[in-house]
Design a protein around this motif. Structure first.
Motif, PDB file in Angstrom:
ATOM      1  N   ALA A 187       0.833  -1.201   0.000  1.00  0.00           N
ATOM      2  CA  ALA A 187       0.000   0.000   0.000  1.00  0.00           C
ATOM      3  C   ALA A 187       0.868   1.253   0.000  1.00  0.00           C
ATOM      4  O   ALA A 187       1.823   1.350   0.744  1.00  0.00           O
ATOM      5  N   THR A 216       1.839   5.147   0.609  1.00  0.00           N
ATOM      6  CA  THR A 216       1.511   6.103   1.653  1.00  0.00           C
ATOM      7  C   THR A 216       0.769   7.295   1.083  1.00  0.00           C
ATOM      8  O   THR A 216       0.119   8.031   1.798  1.00  0.00           O
ATOM      9  N   SER A 273      -8.413  10.692  -5.666  1.00  0.00           N
ATOM     10  CA  SER A 273      -9.873  10.719  -5.598  1.00  0.00           C
ATOM     11  C   SER A 273     -10.382  10.742  -4.163  1.00  0.00           C
ATOM     12  O   SER A 273     -11.554  10.964  -3.929  1.00  0.00           O
ATOM     13  N   LEU A 274      -9.492  10.495  -3.202  1.00  0.00           N
ATOM     14  CA  LEU A 274      -9.951  10.422  -1.826  1.00  0.00           C
ATOM     15  C   LEU A 274      -9.868  11.762  -1.105  1.00  0.00           C
ATOM     16  O   LEU A 274     -10.295  11.886   0.024  1.00  0.00           O
ATOM     17  N   THR A 275      -9.284  12.764  -1.708  1.00  0.00           N
ATOM     18  CA  THR A 275      -9.228  14.056  -1.048  1.00  0.00           C
ATOM     19  C   THR A 275     -10.131  15.026  -1.794  1.00  0.00           C
ATOM     20  O   THR A 275      -9.915  15.323  -2.956  1.00  0.00           O
ATOM     21  N   ASN A 276     -11.126  15.496  -1.093  1.00  0.00           N
ATOM     22  CA  ASN A 276     -12.076  16.401  -1.712  1.00  0.00           C
ATOM     23  C   ASN A 276     -11.584  17.829  -1.583  1.00  0.00           C
ATOM     24  O   ASN A 276     -11.200  18.253  -0.508  1.00  0.00           O
ATOM     25  N   PRO A 292     -12.821  21.679  -1.326  1.00  0.00           N
ATOM     26  CA  PRO A 292     -14.077  22.180  -0.764  1.00  0.00           C
ATOM     27  C   PRO A 292     -15.166  22.366  -1.799  1.00  0.00           C
ATOM     28  O   PRO A 292     -16.321  22.142  -1.524  1.00  0.00           O
ATOM     29  N   ALA A 320     -15.464  20.718  -4.619  1.00  0.00           N
ATOM     30  CA  ALA A 320     -15.720  19.562  -5.452  1.00  0.00           C
ATOM     31  C   ALA A 320     -17.083  18.976  -5.147  1.00  0.00           C
ATOM     32  O   ALA A 320     -17.549  18.968  -4.020  1.00  0.00           O
ATOM     33  N   PRO A 329     -19.588  15.889  -4.634  1.00  0.00           N
ATOM     34  CA  PRO A 329     -19.305  14.546  -4.115  1.00  0.00           C
ATOM     35  C   PRO A 329     -19.229  13.526  -5.242  1.00  0.00           C
ATOM     36  O   PRO A 329     -20.062  13.509  -6.137  1.00  0.00           O
ATOM     37  N   ALA A 330     -18.192  12.704  -5.164  1.00  0.00           N
ATOM     38  CA  ALA A 330     -18.020  11.707  -6.207  1.00  0.00           C
ATOM     39  C   ALA A 330     -19.083  10.648  -6.088  1.00  0.00           C
ATOM     40  O   ALA A 330     -19.495  10.279  -5.002  1.00  0.00           O
ATOM     41  N   LYS A 335     -20.696   7.133  -5.894  1.00  0.00           N
ATOM     42  CA  LYS A 335     -20.169   5.907  -5.267  1.00  0.00           C
ATOM     43  C   LYS A 335     -20.214   4.771  -6.262  1.00  0.00           C
ATOM     44  O   LYS A 335     -21.180   4.604  -6.958  1.00  0.00           O
TER      45      LYS A 335
END
Lengths: 177, 304
Positions: free
Chosen positions: B285, B287, B292-295, B297, B299, B301-302, B304
């Protein structure tokens, strides 16, 4: 009877008698037992069903386990945020008027340490509050009882990774009560 | 006899000790083994063999395959390999980091050093030693992973990825461990040759598939029969002297199909607590969180 047999008749019959075991033999035996015990202790794995060669013990095999992921668990944090916090704070962190203040860029989130923001989900927050020059007077229930420290740390990591300019991982240790 | 009771007692103790060591102790150790999770995943292991492969085990047993083939892989040690997967944007820094870690590689220039990725650049004793090495590479912007590489003669021959342990045999009865290796070890034959057609041709005519093979042909597991309306889809493709007369075809009997299903099911490559391993496809994994996991402000919502 010939002369050569005459000599043998004078000797006594062989017989077994009891004699003491020599001390050196006892010492050597004890040393061997000691060496065997030490060898077993170091290489035997104490008959554990999980220990196979070339490993000599479970910690020895654990040296080859995958390294723990060093980054914060943002995936879990996101899932928890979206299923809990986002009901009021919104999935984009902008908050909802009359329900919950904004998280994105809020001074409560962007602040250097994690010690202040961590208390809000941990024990809840009641009363007047100023967020981005806007006054709020609401109450948020504490989630410390319902969620583990790891879960809360993951959620805070996600919040800070998403909506704080500077982000440091919220560790589980910090979240310990 | 002067001390018959003593002789009896000592003989009894000796037999009891060997029974305790060879029968009782393994029973206490392993009899409660159950399906467990593979190391670092939620996959259960072993899953057991499919029905046809279970029948194949009986064919394997009946034909005495165990007299020439073992099913146990020996491992003599374990190392940790640092594999460079991506050089990153700063090739010079990555090359410097590689050279710093392994001075034997430091002679070439950056380009040849970073050619042919992914590339094993260093072997270290264990994962504890791998951590700092990975950090060094990461600091240079390169991406690397630490892979657990079991060592030993059997593994060098390609007979397995790791040693075999009791967990591997949990689904089999009787276990076909074997003690002689007149043929190669089969603990991982399903991994080495997954092709069913190859196995069938090899059973029919081993020397056609493996030069100098000592294996006797198992042609009685096959049937030469007249081609019906159309040729059977599983008819063997053999040529030369062994090819069937015109109008005939060689098809495997159910025993051969079952045996091949069993051989294909033979693989012991799951990482386990007692036999750690890095599976081939897995990656350590990173670090860096995926973008795509950091929004941001603003943006939306992605989905699902």
């Amino acid at each position: 009877m010939s002369a050569e047999y005459q000599n043998t008749t004078t000797e006594s019959e062989p017989a077994s008698t009891l004699t003491a075991v020599p001390v050196w033999l006892i010492v050597v035996t004890l040393l061997l037992v000691y060496w065997g015990a030490v060898f077993f202790d170091q290489h035997g794995g104490w008959f554990s069903r999980r220990v196979y060669g070339p490993y000599v013990s479970i910690p020895d095999a654990e040296r080859f386990y995958p390294l723990p992921a060093s980054g914060p668990d943002l995936k879990r944090g996101r899932a928890l945020f979206e299923s809990n916090c986002a009901l009021c704070h919104n999935t984009d962190g902008m908050g909802k008027p009359g329900q919950a203040p904004v998280l994105a860029g809020s001074e409560w989130v962007t602040t250097e340490g994690v010690n202040r923001i961590i208390r809000i989900p941990l024990v809840g927050l009641n009363g007047p509050l100023k967020v981005k020059d806007q006054d709020w007077n609401l109450s948020m229930a504490g989630m410390g009882a319902a969620y583990s420290d790891e879960d809360l740390a993951a959620v805070l990591s996600y919040i800070r990774a998403s909506w704080a300019t500077r982000h440091r991982r919220s560790r589980r240790k910090t979240s310990k009560r | 006899m002067k001390s018959g009771a003593l002789v009896f007692l000592v003989a009894f103790m000796a037999l009891a000790a060997s029974w305790g060591g060879f029968v009782l102790a393994p029973q206490v150790q392993l009899s409660r083994s159950v399906q467990t999770n593979a190391l670092g995943s939620s996959d259960l292991y072993p899953l057991g063999r499919p029905g046809l492969a279970k029948q194949g085990l009986e064919v394997y047993r009946a034909n005495g395959c165990v007299y020439c083939h073992s099913q146990q892989v020996v491992q003599e040690g374990t190392l940790c390999e640092i594999v460079l997967t991506e050089a990153g944007t700063n090739a010079a820094a990555a090359a410097a980091a590689v050279a710093k870690l392994n001075s034997a590689l430091g002679t070439g220039d950056a380009k040849s050093l970073l050619a042919g990725l992914p590339k094993m650049i260093l072997q270290v004793a264990d994962m504890n030693a791998a951590g700092p090495a990975l950090k060094t590479l990461e600091a240079a912007g390169a991406k690397a992973e630490a892979r657990v590489a079991p060592q030993g003669a059997d593994i060098a021959r390609g007979w397995g990825k790791r040693r075999t342990v009791a967990q591997d045999y949990l689904a089999d009865y009787p276990v076909q461990l074997g003690s002689r290796r007149i043929g190669p070890d089969l603990a991982n034959v399903g991994l080495r040759s997954p092709d069913a057609g190859w196995h069938l041709r090899h059973l029919y005519a081993p020397q056609n598939e493996v030069q100098g093979s000592l294996m006797p042909p198992y042609r009685f597991l096959f049937e030469t029969r007249k081609i019906g309306k159309e040729a059977a889809p599983d008819a063997l493709k053999v040529s030369g002297k062994l090819s069937p007369p015109p109008g005939y075809e060689i098809v495997p009997r159910p025993e051969a199909t079952a045996l091949v299903a069993y051989l294909q099911s033979l693989r012991a490559d799951m990482p386990l607590e007692e036999a750690p391993l890095t599976p081939p496809a897995a990656t350590v994994a990173s670090t860096n969180a995926p973008a795509s996991l950091t929004n941001a402000p603003t943006a939306t919502p992605a989905a699902k």
